[in-house]
Scaffold this motif. Structure first.
Motif, PDB file in Angstrom:
ATOM      1  N   LYS A  92     -15.124   5.910  -2.210  1.00  0.00           N
ATOM      2  CA  LYS A  92     -14.137   4.967  -1.674  1.00  0.00           C
ATOM      3  C   LYS A  92     -14.195   3.638  -2.417  1.00  0.00           C
ATOM      4  O   LYS A  92     -13.147   3.063  -2.760  1.00  0.00           O
ATOM      5  CB  LYS A  92     -14.391   4.744  -0.184  1.00  0.00           C
ATOM      6  CG  LYS A  92     -13.418   3.772   0.482  1.00  0.00           C
ATOM      7  CD  LYS A  92     -13.760   3.589   1.945  1.00  0.00           C
ATOM      8  CE  LYS A  92     -12.764   2.669   2.638  1.00  0.00           C
ATOM      9  NZ  LYS A  92     -12.691   1.328   2.026  1.00  0.00           N
ATOM     10  N   ASP A  93     -15.400   3.146  -2.693  1.00  0.00           N
ATOM     11  CA  ASP A  93     -15.540   1.843  -3.338  1.00  0.00           C
ATOM     12  C   ASP A  93     -14.929   1.837  -4.733  1.00  0.00           C
ATOM     13  O   ASP A  93     -14.267   0.866  -5.133  1.00  0.00           O
ATOM     14  CB  ASP A  93     -17.021   1.448  -3.420  1.00  0.00           C
ATOM     15  CG  ASP A  93     -17.615   1.144  -2.059  1.00  0.00           C
ATOM     16  OD1 ASP A  93     -16.832   0.948  -1.107  1.00  0.00           O
ATOM     17  OD2 ASP A  93     -18.848   1.107  -1.950  1.00  0.00           O
ATOM     18  N   ASP A  96     -11.087   1.973  -4.399  1.00  0.00           N
ATOM     19  CA  ASP A  96     -10.565   0.694  -3.905  1.00  0.00           C
ATOM     20  C   ASP A  96     -10.600  -0.385  -4.985  1.00  0.00           C
ATOM     21  O   ASP A  96      -9.766  -1.306  -4.978  1.00  0.00           O
ATOM     22  CB  ASP A  96     -11.367   0.223  -2.694  1.00  0.00           C
ATOM     23  CG  ASP A  96     -11.118   1.082  -1.470  1.00  0.00           C
ATOM     24  OD1 ASP A  96     -10.183   1.908  -1.502  1.00  0.00           O
ATOM     25  OD2 ASP A  96     -11.863   0.941  -0.480  1.00  0.00           O
ATOM     26  N   GLU A  97     -11.526  -0.265  -5.917  1.00  0.00           N
ATOM     27  CA  GLU A  97     -11.632  -1.259  -6.990  1.00  0.00           C
ATOM     28  C   GLU A  97     -10.670  -0.950  -8.146  1.00  0.00           C
ATOM     29  O   GLU A  97     -10.093  -1.854  -8.751  1.00  0.00           O
ATOM     30  CB  GLU A  97     -13.075  -1.291  -7.497  1.00  0.00           C
ATOM     31  CG  GLU A  97     -13.351  -2.401  -8.498  1.00  0.00           C
ATOM     32  CD  GLU A  97     -13.329  -1.901  -9.945  1.00  0.00           C
ATOM     33  OE1 GLU A  97     -12.965  -2.690 -10.825  1.00  0.00           O
ATOM     34  OE2 GLU A  97     -13.665  -0.725 -10.167  1.00  0.00           O
ATOM     35  N   TYR A  99      -7.848   1.465  -8.229  1.00  0.00           N
ATOM     36  CA  TYR A  99      -6.436   1.805  -8.028  1.00  0.00           C
ATOM     37  C   TYR A  99      -5.527   0.576  -8.068  1.00  0.00           C
ATOM     38  O   TYR A  99      -4.456   0.627  -8.689  1.00  0.00           O
ATOM     39  CB  TYR A  99      -6.252   2.586  -6.722  1.00  0.00           C
ATOM     40  CG  TYR A  99      -4.824   3.058  -6.526  1.00  0.00           C
ATOM     41  CD1 TYR A  99      -4.171   3.808  -7.499  1.00  0.00           C
ATOM     42  CD2 TYR A  99      -4.116   2.738  -5.366  1.00  0.00           C
ATOM     43  CE1 TYR A  99      -2.864   4.241  -7.327  1.00  0.00           C
ATOM     44  CE2 TYR A  99      -2.811   3.175  -5.186  1.00  0.00           C
ATOM     45  CZ  TYR A  99      -2.193   3.925  -6.170  1.00  0.00           C
ATOM     46  OH  TYR A  99      -0.897   4.341  -6.004  1.00  0.00           O
ATOM     47  N   PRO A 100      -5.902  -0.541  -7.452  1.00  0.00           N
ATOM     48  CA  PRO A 100      -5.046  -1.733  -7.594  1.00  0.00           C
ATOM     49  C   PRO A 100      -4.868  -2.154  -9.047  1.00  0.00           C
ATOM     50  O   PRO A 100      -3.789  -2.613  -9.440  1.00  0.00           O
ATOM     51  CB  PRO A 100      -5.790  -2.799  -6.780  1.00  0.00           C
ATOM     52  CG  PRO A 100      -6.579  -2.023  -5.776  1.00  0.00           C
ATOM     53  CD  PRO A 100      -7.015  -0.796  -6.502  1.00  0.00           C
ATOM     54  N   GLY A 129      -1.359   5.500  -0.257  1.00  0.00           N
ATOM     55  CA  GLY A 129      -2.539   5.051  -0.975  1.00  0.00           C
ATOM     56  C   GLY A 129      -3.359   6.204  -1.501  1.00  0.00           C
ATOM     57  O   GLY A 129      -3.052   7.374  -1.273  1.00  0.00           O
ATOM     58  N   TYR A 131      -7.361   7.692  -1.675  1.00  0.00           N
ATOM     59  CA  TYR A 131      -8.579   7.614  -0.865  1.00  0.00           C
ATOM     60  C   TYR A 131      -9.709   8.371  -1.556  1.00  0.00           C
ATOM     61  O   TYR A 131      -9.570   9.544  -1.896  1.00  0.00           O
ATOM     62  CB  TYR A 131      -8.332   8.212   0.521  1.00  0.00           C
ATOM     63  CG  TYR A 131      -7.223   7.515   1.276  1.00  0.00           C
ATOM     64  CD1 TYR A 131      -7.495   6.528   2.219  1.00  0.00           C
ATOM     65  CD2 TYR A 131      -5.884   7.832   1.023  1.00  0.00           C
ATOM     66  CE1 TYR A 131      -6.470   5.886   2.892  1.00  0.00           C
ATOM     67  CE2 TYR A 131      -4.860   7.188   1.700  1.00  0.00           C
ATOM     68  CZ  TYR A 131      -5.157   6.216   2.626  1.00  0.00           C
ATOM     69  OH  TYR A 131      -4.133   5.579   3.290  1.00  0.00           O
TER      70      TYR A 131
END
Length: 275
Positions: A92-93, A96-97, A99-100, A129, A131
């Motif tokens: 997840k981390d 989350d870092e 994909y943006p 999103g 995941y």
């Protein structure tokens, strides 16, 4: 005679009313039950050649124009499923870092299938999103091999390894001659997936009494896949349409987890991938 007819009529009404009363909760439940979660498991090959598996497929540069065109076609085909969530084989981390940055165009070029397939499909399909659902786990193969060599199972283990080598060679041939979509169709053929899982059942033959390296291997492998599936279930909500990109070696167990979980429906990737 008239009183008898009345009694029969009233009895029928009572039985009919009872049936209606019993049926009403069933209809109410059907009307209020949550919408199913449709899940497509897409078993993939490792596009960046990390070499982390016991058997590794040789892959040419997926950043080359030909492969980029093929990957784009795959994303367009899978987008017809209209997924609102994409789940991938990263933590997840990390997702989350990164994909943006991918959406912003600042992520450095990556050959990894998470970026090439997961991130790309999410953008093309306008998904909610991406995941990360990966989970760490051991794969105690060496103790199994040591036991097999010492207890007369070496030829059995070698036969399984040789079968996997033949599968990898076939995958390399299909990728080289037919392209990425055909390769993914091969990897996600349900019959082939079932055959590929045979190794794990064969491993259970290797052991005796308190020494059970086959059981130890399967316990570790199943635990990791249960953790992955738990992450998947915990991000799902009624009505979701989820595409999961994961190494093809996990596909059999992830498909099983989805198909056996109430409220989830397994969607075949090959119904969308082009031949």
């Amino acid at each position: 005679m008239l009183d008898l007819c009345k009694r029969i009529f009233l009895a029928r009404r009572i039985r009919c009313s009872g049936a209606i009363l019993l049926l009403a909760p069933i209809l109410s439940f059907a009307q209020t039950s949550p919408a199913p979660v449709d899940v497509m498991i897409v078993g993939v090959f490792h596009m960046s050649n990390p070499g982390h598996d016991i058997h590794n497929m040789k892959v040419d540069d997926v950043l080359a124009p030909k492969r980029q065109s093929e990957i784009s076609a795959v994303a367009d085909a899978l987008a017809r499923f209209k997924p609102n969530k994409i789940a991938v084989e990263w933590s997840k981390d990390v997702v989350d870092e990164r994909y943006p940055k991918y959406l912003a165009g600042t992520l450095p070029p990556s050959r990894n299938e998470v970026v090439q397939l997961g991130f790309r499909l999410a953008k093309v399909a306008g998904s909610k999103g991406v995941y990360g659902i990966d989970a760490d786990g051991d794969f105690p193969y060496e103790p199994l091999k040591t036991y097999a060599d010492a207890h007369g199972f070496g030829s059995l283990l070698k036969a399984q390894d040789d079968a996997i080598d033949r599968q990898v060679a076939e995958e390399e041939r299909v990728l080289a001659t037919k392209g990425i979509s055909a390769e993914l169709r091969l990897l996600n053929d349900p019959v082939r997936l079932k055959g590929g899982n045979a190794f794990y059942r064969t491993a259970l033959r290797m052991g005796a009494n308190d020494a059970q390296p086959g059981v130890d291997l399967l316990s570790a492998w199943y635990r990791r896949n249960f953790l992955i599936c738990a992450n998947l279930l915990q991000l799902s909500q009624p009505g979701d349409r989820i595409v999961v990109f994961y190494g093809a070696g996990h596909a059999f167990l992830l498909r099983q987890c989805v198909s056996e979980t109430p409220g989830l429906r397994l969607v075949e990737a090959n119904d969308y991938l082009q031949p």
